[in-house]
Design a protein around this motif. Structure first.
Motif, PDB file in Angstrom:
ATOM      1  N   SER A 186     -17.678   4.338  -4.725  1.00  0.00           N
ATOM      2  CA  SER A 186     -16.304   4.589  -4.085  1.00  0.00           C
ATOM      3  C   SER A 186     -15.424   5.328  -5.235  1.00  0.00           C
ATOM      4  N   VAL A 187     -14.354   6.019  -4.933  1.00  0.00           N
ATOM      5  CA  VAL A 187     -13.466   6.721  -5.901  1.00  0.00           C
ATOM      6  C   VAL A 187     -11.977   6.376  -5.316  1.00  0.00           C
ATOM      7  N   ASP A 188     -11.327   6.377  -6.523  1.00  0.00           N
ATOM      8  CA  ASP A 188     -10.031   6.225  -6.514  1.00  0.00           C
ATOM      9  C   ASP A 188      -9.172   7.418  -6.707  1.00  0.00           C
ATOM     10  N   THR A 189      -8.299   7.924  -5.741  1.00  0.00           N
ATOM     11  CA  THR A 189      -7.634   9.116  -5.964  1.00  0.00           C
ATOM     12  C   THR A 189      -6.088   9.259  -5.719  1.00  0.00           C
ATOM     13  N   PHE A 190      -5.352   9.924  -6.408  1.00  0.00           N
ATOM     14  CA  PHE A 190      -3.894  10.112  -5.820  1.00  0.00           C
ATOM     15  C   PHE A 190      -3.713  10.684  -4.636  1.00  0.00           C
ATOM     16  N   VAL A 191      -2.433  10.572  -4.117  1.00  0.00           N
ATOM     17  CA  VAL A 191      -1.936  11.189  -2.910  1.00  0.00           C
ATOM     18  C   VAL A 191      -2.423  12.839  -2.880  1.00  0.00           C
ATOM     19  N   PRO A 192      -2.552  13.617  -1.903  1.00  0.00           N
ATOM     20  CA  PRO A 192      -2.976  15.013  -2.185  1.00  0.00           C
ATOM     21  C   PRO A 192      -1.756  15.785  -2.108  1.00  0.00           C
ATOM     22  N   ALA A 193      -1.046  15.560  -3.050  1.00  0.00           N
ATOM     23  CA  ALA A 193      -0.131  16.508  -3.438  1.00  0.00           C
ATOM     24  C   ALA A 193      -0.675  17.668  -3.825  1.00  0.00           C
ATOM     25  N   ALA A 194       0.074  18.853  -4.033  1.00  0.00           N
ATOM     26  CA  ALA A 194      -0.462  20.010  -4.763  1.00  0.00           C
ATOM     27  C   ALA A 194      -0.971  19.929  -6.143  1.00  0.00           C
TER      28      ALA A 194
END
Length: 505
Positions: free
Chosen positions: A333-341
């Motif tokens: 699993s991977v943690d990622t930020f919100v898909p902002a530019a």
């Protein structure tokens, strides 16, 4: 979680020099690094007893300075059921329990209890990279009884009776949230949805895996993610505090365990190992070996702060890691930020193809160093990015990351933001109640909000409570997410898991 390399080296040196002296003579002879220098230290050992039980292990020995005992904040106060937060910018540690919040600035002879300044005669220190605070003044500030047996060299700490306070707190929360419950609906809760319920668990040391606070079951939980692994240099060194006994207990409760891995939140370290195939292979092998040795079920990658030019190398690293872990039937699993530019370098879409689960960390809309006060995670902000994320990642793989914390913002008359600290659900509510704040529903954020004046400033809090949590779960179900994850264990209130379990089965 950042650690200076030289502090790491000193800690290792001290660990080996400390062990024989501590057990053999009860006199500590070692070297400690603080105030920019390595110093000789010699003193009789001091031990800690909490509520009749000896503290079994120490990240760093209790240190005597000016006849005061300094202890590692997390070692002692986690065992007392406190919430502990470190603010790297202000160099302050916050210890809170119930209605009491104590802010402790490093290297200053002052602490703040519930906003009131209290002078102390010995300043807290960062020693060997550990936050060391005066045990008596902080424990007594939380209502504990503290005594010292000079013959046995034992500090005895006894917690106050808290049952009445806890009942009162719960009742207040219920009354407050019921006033605004009409703002949200529970139409999606009745049937429930199959999905994972994931909880991040902060582990501060190898010994902390066996602390009493880590043996409290969580009703309905599916996965625990202990903060076990940290990549500490560009050569691929992995700091590993995993422990099989933690995994065995979690499995006994029916939970999976995914060990969390960070990149020290350092873009330089990350750039170094991503561009070095030998270092990358070393990291993957170390993590895989540890997972197999502890018997855990998978890994949770949390790389934050990477350079834009390293985005492609990050994808290649994750592909290689996933291939090797999947060969052993381990979850990735991977943690990622919100898909902002500005977050494109984290390649959410590619992560959805590579990994079993992608956890969107839908919080820190307003972060610790934010230039303006605001919600940690307003509901319209979350929904906007959740809709985009569902276009990039198969919703069955997408996990909505939710906060159990909020921030108390100190705003001056010109609108400038001063200090802010993170608070768990109950602590934030009590802070507002203790200062007579009116709690109202904020339509713009979809949260309950309160504020109060303090020393020429206004303290503003957008609450995480039953109202906001229920609204988040409705979003997760509405967008058909594969589950929800929560930062972090210990910040939730008593109602939190009842609500979560209504939405995810």
């Amino acid at each position: 979680m950042k650690k200076l390399w030289f502090s790491f080296i000193f800690s290792i040196i001290i660990l080996f020099s400390l062990c024989p002296a501590f057990g053999a003579t009860d006199v500590i002879k070692t070297r400690l690094f603080y105030d920019g220098a390595l110093r000789d230290y010699q003193a009789e050992a001091v031990y800690i007893n909490i509520n009749g039980e000896a503290l079994g292990s120490y990240s760093l020995i209790p240190v005597v300075m000016n006849d005061r005992v300094l202890v590692c904040a997390r070692d002692v106060f986690t065992e007392l059921g406190c919430q502990i937060e470190w603010d790297n910018d202000s160099r302050e540690v916050t210890v809170s329990k119930g209605s009491d919040v104590i802010v402790i600035p490093i290297d200053k002879k002052i602490i703040y209890k519930n906003g009131e300044a209290v002078s102390i005669d010995t300043a807290p220190k960062i020693i060997n990279s550990y936050t060391m605070i005066p045990v008596r003044v902080v424990a007594e500030g939380l209502g504990c009884e503290v005594s010292f047996d000079n013959t046995e060299r034992i500090v005895y700490i006894t917690s106050p009776t808290v049952e009445t306070t806890a009942e009162a707190t719960t009742e207040t929360v219920k009354k407050t949230t019921s006033k605004t419950s009409s703002k949200t609906t529970s139409k999606t809760a009745s049937d429930g949805k199959k999905g994972l319920k994931i909880l991040w668990d902060t582990i501060s040391s190898y010994e902390a895996n066996d602390s009493n606070s880590k043996r409290i079951p969580v009703e309905g939980l599916d996965v625990l993610c202990p903060t076990w692994f940290e990549i500490t240099d560009s050569a691929g060194t992995v700091s590993d505090i995993s422990k099989k006994s933690y995994a065995d207990w979690a499995h006994g409760e029916g939970y999976e365990v995914w060990g969390l891995v960070t990149n020290s939140f350092s873009p330089d370290i990350t750039s170094g190992f991503l561009s070095n195939e030998e270092a990358s292979d070393k990291i993957i092998t170390a993590l895989l070996d540890s997972c197999i040795n502890t018997g855990i079920d998978g890994i949770n990658i949390d790389f934050e702060s990477i350079y834009s030019e390293d985005g492609d190398a990050y994808v290649e690293f994750m592909e290689k890691l996933a291939d090797r872990f999947h060969e052993m039937n381990l979850t990735v699993s991977v943690d990622t930020f919100v898909p902002a530019a500005y977050n494109e370098k984290y390649h959410m879409e590619e992560m959805g193809e590579i990994c079993d689960y992608v956890i969107m960390m839908a919080y820190d809309e307003h972060y610790s160093t934010s230039p303006e006060a605001g919600s940690v995670s307003s509901l319209p902000w979350v929904e906007g990015y959740l809709e985009t994320a569902c276009e990039l990642v198969d919703p069955d793989k997408l996990i909505l990351g939710c906060p159990f914390y909020t921030r108390a913002w100190h705003v001056n008359s010109a609108g400038g933001v001063g200090a802010n600290s993170a608070y768990g659900m109950d602590s934030a509510m009590k802070l507002l109640e203790d200062n007579g704040a009116e709690i109202v529903y904020d339509e713009e954020t979809g949260q309950n909000y309160g504020e109060y004046p303090q020393e020429g400033e206004t303290v503003k809090i957008w609450l995480e409570d039953e109202t906001s949590l229920r609204a988040r779960m409705e979003l997760a179900v509405e967008y058909d997410c594969g589950g929800a994850a929560f930062w972090r264990r210990g910040f939730e209130n008593e109602e939190a898991w009842d609500i979560i379990n209504e939405y995810f089965k």
